[in-house]
Design a protein around this motif. Sequence first.
Motif, PDB file in Angstrom:
ATOM      1  N   ALA A  73      -8.698 -18.716 -36.038  1.00  0.00           N
ATOM      2  CA  ALA A  73      -7.699 -17.637 -36.020  1.00  0.00           C
ATOM      3  C   ALA A  73      -7.506 -17.032 -37.407  1.00  0.00           C
ATOM      4  CB  ALA A  73      -6.368 -18.160 -35.477  1.00  0.00           C
ATOM      5  N   ARG A  74      -7.799 -17.809 -38.445  1.00  0.00           N
ATOM      6  CA  ARG A  74      -7.634 -17.291 -39.807  1.00  0.00           C
ATOM      7  C   ARG A  74      -8.621 -16.174 -40.117  1.00  0.00           C
ATOM      8  NH1 ARG A  74      -6.208 -22.772 -41.426  1.00  0.00           N
ATOM      9  NH2 ARG A  74      -8.348 -23.243 -42.027  1.00  0.00           N
ATOM     10  N   THR A  75      -9.676 -16.044 -39.307  1.00  0.00           N
ATOM     11  CA  THR A  75     -10.608 -14.937 -39.549  1.00  0.00           C
ATOM     12  C   THR A  75      -9.940 -13.586 -39.319  1.00  0.00           C
ATOM     13  OG1 THR A  75     -11.428 -14.957 -37.265  1.00  0.00           O
ATOM     14  CG2 THR A  75     -12.570 -16.353 -38.852  1.00  0.00           C
ATOM     15  N   LEU A  76      -8.805 -13.588 -38.613  1.00  0.00           N
ATOM     16  CA  LEU A  76      -8.082 -12.337 -38.390  1.00  0.00           C
ATOM     17  C   LEU A  76      -7.494 -11.780 -39.675  1.00  0.00           C
ATOM     18  CD1 LEU A  76      -6.245 -13.211 -35.054  1.00  0.00           C
ATOM     19  CD2 LEU A  76      -8.168 -11.649 -35.354  1.00  0.00           C
ATOM     20  N   LYS A  77      -7.445 -12.599 -40.728  1.00  0.00           N
ATOM     21  CA  LYS A  77      -6.971 -12.104 -42.016  1.00  0.00           C
ATOM     22  C   LYS A  77      -8.007 -11.235 -42.709  1.00  0.00           C
ATOM     23  CE  LYS A  77      -3.938 -16.090 -42.853  1.00  0.00           C
ATOM     24  NZ  LYS A  77      -3.620 -17.223 -43.766  1.00  0.00           N
ATOM     25  N   SER A  78      -9.246 -11.316 -42.253  1.00  0.00           N
ATOM     26  CA  SER A  78     -10.323 -10.536 -42.857  1.00  0.00           C
ATOM     27  C   SER A  78     -10.154  -9.057 -42.547  1.00  0.00           C
ATOM     28  CB  SER A  78     -11.678 -11.019 -42.333  1.00  0.00           C
ATOM     29  OG  SER A  78     -12.690 -10.079 -42.599  1.00  0.00           O
ATOM     30  N   GLN A 133     -19.897 -10.021 -34.863  1.00  0.00           N
ATOM     31  CA  GLN A 133     -20.645 -10.231 -36.106  1.00  0.00           C
ATOM     32  C   GLN A 133     -19.721 -10.570 -37.264  1.00  0.00           C
ATOM     33  OE1 GLN A 133     -22.210  -6.640 -37.824  1.00  0.00           O
ATOM     34  NE2 GLN A 133     -23.999  -7.688 -38.653  1.00  0.00           N
ATOM     35  N   VAL A 134     -18.697  -9.741 -37.482  1.00  0.00           N
ATOM     36  CA  VAL A 134     -17.831  -9.962 -38.650  1.00  0.00           C
ATOM     37  C   VAL A 134     -16.915 -11.163 -38.447  1.00  0.00           C
ATOM     38  CG1 VAL A 134     -17.913  -7.545 -39.383  1.00  0.00           C
ATOM     39  CG2 VAL A 134     -16.098  -8.296 -37.833  1.00  0.00           C
ATOM     40  N   ALA A 135     -16.728 -11.574 -37.176  1.00  0.00           N
ATOM     41  CA  ALA A 135     -15.924 -12.771 -36.892  1.00  0.00           C
ATOM     42  C   ALA A 135     -16.828 -13.956 -36.586  1.00  0.00           C
ATOM     43  CB  ALA A 135     -14.967 -12.502 -35.738  1.00  0.00           C
ATOM     44  N   SER A 136     -17.988 -14.008 -37.220  1.00  0.00           N
ATOM     45  CA  SER A 136     -18.944 -15.081 -36.949  1.00  0.00           C
ATOM     46  C   SER A 136     -18.411 -16.459 -37.333  1.00  0.00           C
ATOM     47  CB  SER A 136     -20.261 -14.814 -37.686  1.00  0.00           C
ATOM     48  OG  SER A 136     -20.027 -14.708 -39.089  1.00  0.00           O
ATOM     49  N   ASP A 137     -17.392 -16.514 -38.188  1.00  0.00           N
ATOM     50  CA  ASP A 137     -16.772 -17.789 -38.533  1.00  0.00           C
ATOM     51  C   ASP A 137     -15.838 -18.288 -37.430  1.00  0.00           C
ATOM     52  OD1 ASP A 137     -18.080 -17.904 -40.947  1.00  0.00           O
ATOM     53  OD2 ASP A 137     -16.434 -16.987 -42.086  1.00  0.00           O
ATOM     54  N   ALA A 138     -15.701 -17.487 -36.359  1.00  0.00           N
ATOM     55  CA  ALA A 138     -14.870 -17.879 -35.224  1.00  0.00           C
ATOM     56  C   ALA A 138     -15.689 -17.792 -33.947  1.00  0.00           C
ATOM     57  CB  ALA A 138     -13.638 -16.982 -35.139  1.00  0.00           C
TER      58      ALA A 138
END
Length: 396
Positions: free
Chosen positions: A207-212, A329-334
């Motif tokens: 969920a922290r990827t939403l800070k990106s 793609q940009v949320a690949s860490d999630a």
Amino acid sequence: MFIPAPVHAGVDFVPVFVYVLGLAVFAQGTSEFMLSGLVPGIARELSVPVAAAASLTSAYAVGMIAGAPVMAALSARWPRRRALAGFLTAFVVVHVVGAVTTDFAVLFGTRIVAAIVNAGFLAVAMSVATALVAPAQRGRATAVLLSGVTLSCAAGVPAGALLGEWSGWRSAFWAVAVLCLPALASVFRSAPADAARRHDVSVRREARTLKSRSVRSALVLAAVVNGATFATFAYLAVIATEVTRLPAAAVPGLLAAFGVGAFTGVNIAGRTAAGHFRRGMVLALWALPVGWALLAMTSTQAAPFFAVTVLQGGLSFGIGSTLVGRVMQVASDAPAMSGSFATAALNAGAFLGPLLAGAVTEATGDHRDAVWVSTALAATAVAVVSGLPSTRPADR
């Protein structure tokens, strides 16, 4: 999340199983959109106001928005086969319940539950589909799934309306349930094996990827573009009959043509998408508000209106498909949650776009203003993408 597919993972083609998932998405998309043609029959048989019957569509949209992240979080550690089969089984069951109930409150509840499990299925399916193919094929795999949605507009919704007219609205619910059964059988047989799953999924970390900023921008773009699409789609039949003066019998054909354009756009986007936010995508975003404005200006002339409708279906859904790929793609860490982020963003747009169009058209009394709402939303998307620091591969 690790998707267990030792034979197919990373392949340079789209496995047949992804197309099976697309069949399930087609059935679910038909369920979501078919209500627009079934509202009069539901209101009549269950003795409720038309406005109450129409609220079934809003209930579904809200269920999709809330259900995507919640279901993705709950199922993050489930074996993928169990998650897909569980969601799809629940979807079938609630449609059977909806088909036999005589209580509007029960029917309303089934729509919410159907939307929640639909959101969960789509979120997991997107993660599975993109994990089964090589990076260069992820856009194509996403397009295959979203083709199910566009085909539901082109074929499922008109077919549901005709089925409801011939055999009653309940028959459309039965048809959706039956259509899901082949996909459900394939999920039990071919979904990624349970034994290869991982247990170290952290929903909080994902969920922290939403800070990106790149993730937030991609989600906003997806929501705004889809809001523009459905602001007009919700009023397309009304504009066609009241502004363009087409006969009511021509409306299913117009909706089907929009769906064919959407299907074509999604597939073109899937076949041409690379692993980054391409310049062609940015140019398409710039063309989007121009197309909506052209649709508004040609809405009194049948042939141009029809042609631009098809064009905008292709452009809107092609861009939407690419933006889903961008989110993944940009949320690949999630990997467990990225599909749910995209699903929630798309459905937020599908809910808010018609709501905004309704407020504007009620104030002005002109249904063409729904298309101008789409124009304004598409222009907002252009402003968002213009404010991004870069759209080059380095910005992935």
